[in-house]
Design an enzyme around this catalytic site. Structure first.
Site, PDB file in Angstrom:
ATOM      1  N   PHE A  11      -4.075 -34.291  10.453  1.00 52.02           N
ATOM      2  CA  PHE A  11      -4.741 -35.504   9.953  1.00 52.02           C
ATOM      3  C   PHE A  11      -5.239 -36.353  11.138  1.00 52.02           C
ATOM      4  O   PHE A  11      -6.443 -36.574  11.300  1.00 52.02           O
ATOM      5  CB  PHE A  11      -3.732 -36.257   9.069  1.00 52.02           C
ATOM      6  CG  PHE A  11      -4.088 -37.670   8.727  1.00 52.02           C
ATOM      7  CD1 PHE A  11      -5.370 -38.012   8.304  1.00 52.02           C
ATOM      8  CD2 PHE A  11      -3.116 -38.670   8.791  1.00 52.02           C
ATOM      9  CE1 PHE A  11      -5.681 -39.330   7.970  1.00 52.02           C
ATOM     10  CE2 PHE A  11      -3.417 -39.982   8.450  1.00 52.02           C
ATOM     11  CZ  PHE A  11      -4.699 -40.311   8.053  1.00 52.02           C
ATOM     12  N   ASP A  31      -3.389 -25.719  17.558  1.00 55.18           N
ATOM     13  CA  ASP A  31      -2.568 -26.016  16.384  1.00 55.18           C
ATOM     14  C   ASP A  31      -1.982 -24.709  15.847  1.00 55.18           C
ATOM     15  O   ASP A  31      -2.669 -23.692  15.845  1.00 55.18           O
ATOM     16  CB  ASP A  31      -3.458 -26.682  15.301  1.00 55.18           C
ATOM     17  CG  ASP A  31      -2.670 -27.512  14.310  1.00 55.18           C
ATOM     18  OD1 ASP A  31      -1.786 -26.935  13.641  1.00 55.18           O
ATOM     19  OD2 ASP A  31      -2.921 -28.721  14.202  1.00 55.18           O
ATOM     20  N   ASN A  32      -0.728 -24.758  15.367  1.00 54.84           N
ATOM     21  CA  ASN A  32      -0.166 -23.540  14.757  1.00 54.84           C
ATOM     22  C   ASN A  32      -0.375 -23.529  13.240  1.00 54.84           C
ATOM     23  O   ASN A  32       0.070 -22.601  12.560  1.00 54.84           O
ATOM     24  CB  ASN A  32       1.328 -23.377  15.104  1.00 54.84           C
ATOM     25  CG  ASN A  32       2.197 -24.439  14.472  1.00 54.84           C
ATOM     26  OD1 ASN A  32       1.692 -25.369  13.841  1.00 54.84           O
ATOM     27  ND2 ASN A  32       3.499 -24.326  14.648  1.00 54.84           N
ATOM     28  N   THR A  35       1.380 -27.441   9.365  1.00 51.06           N
ATOM     29  CA  THR A  35       1.020 -28.546   8.460  1.00 51.06           C
ATOM     30  C   THR A  35      -0.453 -28.931   8.612  1.00 51.06           C
ATOM     31  O   THR A  35      -1.015 -29.580   7.739  1.00 51.06           O
ATOM     32  CB  THR A  35       1.911 -29.806   8.667  1.00 51.06           C
ATOM     33  OG1 THR A  35       1.785 -30.245  10.024  1.00 51.06           O
ATOM     34  CG2 THR A  35       3.354 -29.526   8.338  1.00 51.06           C
ATOM     35  N   LEU A  60       2.115 -23.068  27.594  1.00 48.40           N
ATOM     36  CA  LEU A  60       0.729 -23.440  27.280  1.00 48.40           C
ATOM     37  C   LEU A  60      -0.181 -23.067  28.446  1.00 48.40           C
ATOM     38  O   LEU A  60      -0.017 -23.597  29.551  1.00 48.40           O
ATOM     39  CB  LEU A  60       0.663 -24.960  27.125  1.00 48.40           C
ATOM     40  CG  LEU A  60       0.638 -25.533  25.718  1.00 48.40           C
ATOM     41  CD1 LEU A  60       0.558 -27.056  25.791  1.00 48.40           C
ATOM     42  CD2 LEU A  60      -0.544 -24.981  24.945  1.00 48.40           C
ATOM     43  N   ALA A 113       1.728 -38.978  21.179  1.00 45.94           N
ATOM     44  CA  ALA A 113       1.764 -39.622  19.857  1.00 45.94           C
ATOM     45  C   ALA A 113       3.224 -39.843  19.492  1.00 45.94           C
ATOM     46  O   ALA A 113       3.913 -38.923  19.064  1.00 45.94           O
ATOM     47  CB  ALA A 113       1.084 -38.737  18.818  1.00 45.94           C
ATOM     48  N   TYR A 144      13.157 -35.972  13.277  1.00 45.41           N
ATOM     49  CA  TYR A 144      11.857 -36.501  13.711  1.00 45.41           C
ATOM     50  C   TYR A 144      12.069 -37.650  14.705  1.00 45.41           C
ATOM     51  O   TYR A 144      11.504 -37.649  15.803  1.00 45.41           O
ATOM     52  CB  TYR A 144      11.094 -36.993  12.487  1.00 45.41           C
ATOM     53  CG  TYR A 144       9.694 -37.486  12.761  1.00 45.41           C
ATOM     54  CD1 TYR A 144       8.697 -36.619  13.203  1.00 45.41           C
ATOM     55  CD2 TYR A 144       9.348 -38.825  12.547  1.00 45.41           C
ATOM     56  CE1 TYR A 144       7.403 -37.073  13.430  1.00 45.41           C
ATOM     57  CE2 TYR A 144       8.057 -39.275  12.770  1.00 45.41           C
ATOM     58  CZ  TYR A 144       7.089 -38.398  13.209  1.00 45.41           C
ATOM     59  OH  TYR A 144       5.806 -38.854  13.430  1.00 45.41           O
ATOM     60  N   LYS A 148      11.130 -37.585  18.740  1.00 44.23           N
ATOM     61  CA  LYS A 148      10.124 -38.491  19.312  1.00 44.23           C
ATOM     62  C   LYS A 148      10.747 -39.385  20.387  1.00 44.23           C
ATOM     63  O   LYS A 148      10.085 -39.725  21.373  1.00 44.23           O
ATOM     64  CB  LYS A 148       9.483 -39.343  18.218  1.00 44.23           C
ATOM     65  CG  LYS A 148       8.590 -38.545  17.261  1.00 44.23           C
ATOM     66  CD  LYS A 148       7.296 -38.073  17.931  1.00 44.23           C
ATOM     67  CE  LYS A 148       6.318 -37.480  16.937  1.00 44.23           C
ATOM     68  NZ  LYS A 148       5.092 -36.980  17.573  1.00 44.23           N
TER      69      LYS A 148
END
Ligand code: UDP
Length: 313
Positions: A11, A31-32, A35, A60, A113, A144, A148
């Site tokens: 999103f 992106d995997n 979601t 990466l 983020a 979560y 973070k």
């Protein structure tokens, strides 16, 4: 600049990608797709854009120069991270490490983020950046919140010890087109229930509060933060605070729905209040939200109505 966006099919990652391309940058979205969805990127017809289907918790590697890395990959809705607890912990920890490693390797800038969830169930309202939070590490949301919090610590360490030019944005509840209708978050849930005239599911008594930011405002704040030299976290969100019950009534009004409101049990550790203190973003970035909740929701309702027509669901 040549910019990597992890979670680029999500999103926020996809809206960020649009903005970066609009500003003239080259974008590599990674992106995997657990979601995220390539449907969020389908509209892009730009030779400066590349998509890589990859899980960023692994090493990466990106060919050529990279000037900036945005780490946006993560499940972000409470039901997603309850279903994907290990992936959520891994992308916040290992994924952040790999994204920082890439930035260090390439001499690139970095933006994490982060989230208002680092404040947990806050004991002060609104929440300024100096507040350390009230998080239950072993509760269902801990996967979560703690990932973070770890990600922020890792980002600061890469700045302090490796000199990476890092930024940290703490994102408060954000809504708008492309937020999956069934991701379980309150905005897509209420709107999709309302346009189908199904019951609106308020959790608890609905007296808990949230403050909703329209996606274009959020992306604007993040872009300004990228251009700044601020290393400490910055809240980006809309301080207009509402109870969830008020919010349900507003959605019914704006959709002209016949839905009734029903009450369901409050999920464990659901924060009782949440509102960003945005004094720092105002002063430092000259940023504040421009889209009021009624116009933002009207655009979002329009998006879900169109989606319903296309998919017939
Ligand atoms: N919520 C609700 N009904 C729903 C989904 C969510 O009442 O169908 C409530 C939830 O309990 C929380 C608020 O809405 O208090 C925001 O939930 P969301 O999942 O959007 O994100 P959160 O801010 O909790 O991370």
């Amino acid at each position: 600049m040549r910019i990597v966006v992890t979670g680029g099919a999500g999103f926020l990652g996809s809206h960020l990608t649009d903005r970066l391309l609009l500003e003239g940058h080259e974008v590599i979205a990674i992106d995997n797709l657990i979601t995220g969805s390539t449907a969020n990127l389908e509209h892009i017809r730009d030779p400066r854009f590349t998509f890589i289907h990859y899980d960023v918790t692994n090493y990466l590697y990106v060919d050529g120069k990279v000037d900036f890395v945005f780490h946006f990959a993560s499940p972000a809705s409470p039901i997603d991270y309850l279903e994907l607890p290990i992936q959520t912990l891994k992308v916040g920890s290992l994924g952040t490490h790999k994204a920082l490693g890439l930035a260090k390797n390439k001499g690139a800038g970095f933006l994490l983020a982060s989230t208002s969830e680092v404040y947990g169930d806050p004991q002060i309202n609104p929440q300024p950046e100096e507040y350390w939070g009230n998080v239950n590490p072993v509760g269902p949301r801990g996967v979560y919140d703690e990932a973070k919090r770890f990600a922020e610590a890792m980002t600061m360490a890469y700045h302090t010890f490796h000199g990476v030019e890092t930024r940290i944005v703490r994102i408060f509840n954000t809504y708008g087109p492309r937020n999956r209708p069934n991701d379980g978050r309150v905005v897509p849930s209420f709107i999709n229930q309302a346009i189908r005239n199904q019951p609106i599911t308020v959790f608890g008594k609905g007296d808990q509060t949230r403050s909703f930011c329209y996606v274009s405002d959020l992306i604007d704040g993040i872009y300004k933060l990228m251009l700044s030299n601020e290393r400490m976290p910055v809240n980006i969100g809309n301080p207009h605070e509402m109870t969830i019950l008020e919010f349900a009534r507003l959605i019914i009004e704006l959709t002209g729905s016949r839905s009734e409101i029903i009450y369901k049990p409050l999920p464990q550790d659901d924060p009782t209040v949440r509102r960003p203190d945005i004094a720092k973003a105002r002063k430092l970035l000259g940023w504040e939200p421009k889209v009021d909740v009624r116009s933002g929701l009207t655009k979002t309702i329009e998006f879900y109505r169109k989606m319903m027509k296309v998919t017939g669901t």
